[in-house]
Design an enzyme around this catalytic site. Structure first.
Site, PDB file in Angstrom:
ATOM      1  N   ASP A  27      75.966 -18.801  48.542  1.00 40.97           N
ATOM      2  CA  ASP A  27      75.100 -18.990  49.691  1.00 40.97           C
ATOM      3  C   ASP A  27      74.144 -20.121  49.299  1.00 40.97           C
ATOM      4  OD1 ASP A  27      73.514 -18.483  52.048  1.00 40.97           O
ATOM      5  OD2 ASP A  27      72.165 -17.280  50.829  1.00 40.97           O
ATOM      6  N   ASP A  29      70.496 -20.773  51.068  1.00 37.24           N
ATOM      7  CA  ASP A  29      69.087 -20.386  51.165  1.00 37.24           C
ATOM      8  C   ASP A  29      68.769 -19.168  50.305  1.00 37.24           C
ATOM      9  OD1 ASP A  29      69.004 -22.435  53.009  1.00 37.24           O
ATOM     10  OD2 ASP A  29      68.828 -21.132  54.761  1.00 37.24           O
ATOM     11  N   LYS A 103      79.088 -13.412  57.152  1.00 38.03           N
ATOM     12  CA  LYS A 103      79.873 -14.250  56.239  1.00 38.03           C
ATOM     13  C   LYS A 103      81.368 -13.966  56.205  1.00 38.03           C
ATOM     14  CE  LYS A 103      76.227 -16.490  54.376  1.00 38.03           C
ATOM     15  NZ  LYS A 103      75.523 -16.455  53.163  1.00 38.03           N
TER      16      LYS A 103
END
Length: 173
Positions: A27, A29, A103
């Site tokens: 990922d 962030d 996701k």
């Protein structure tokens, strides 16, 4: 700890395991960098968590592919930051788009693009809901609280080795 020292330590950690993931998915962030893209300006100078670059260099040296799975609502900013950080060449796939699928869609796209099976992937993210849904796909997933670091990297590789061995035994039965 500088990038080269982190890389050296990450290479030592990688050397502890007989089986490695074929693909490590990150990922963005609060996993690779300590901010939300949508809260920043494209003019900003982004930074990574302090172990992130060294870990990625070690994976690259070992021939382990990497990809990005991000639900950022500002993919344009994310891509600008990836360019500014000179990370573009690190990733075989970049799935950066807003989604309510936690996701799963990102990982499905990555799997289609790379041909790598889910049980050969290792995924790092800072959100429980993403970890839960991606784990159900057969991907070894690790929750990071303060970005990816050497401890989480080692934990991820250890969990991957255990899960991979278990999935291999099931296939043999």
């Amino acid at each position: 700890m500088g990038d080269e020292r982190v890389k050296a330590e990450a290479l030592q950690i990688l050397g502890l395991f007989q089986v490695l993931p074929r693909l490590v998915v990150f990922d963005l962030d609060y996993t690779l960098w300590p901010f939300y893209c949508e809260c920043r300006s494209k003019r900003d100078s982004p930074s990574l968590f302090r172990h992130a670059r060294g870990i990625m260099y070690a994976l690259k040296e070992k021939g382990v592919d990497m990809a990005i799975a991000s639900r950022s609502p500002t993919p344009d900013k994310a891509k600008v930051f990836i360019d500014k950080l000179e990370l573009q060449s690190m990733f075989v796939a970049q799935e950066i788009f807003s989604s309510w699928t936690h996701k799963t869609e990102h990982l499905q796209n990555i799997q289609r693009k790379t041909g790598i099976p889910y049980n050969s992937m290792l995924f790092f993210d800072d959100e429980d809901r993403n970890i839960d849904t991606v784990s159900k796909m057969g991907v070894t997933s690790v929750l990071v609280e303060n970005g990816v670091n050497l401890d989480m990297f080692k934990l991820g590789l250890s969990n991957f080795a255990t899960n991979f061995a278990a999935s291999s035994r099931k296939q043999d039965e």
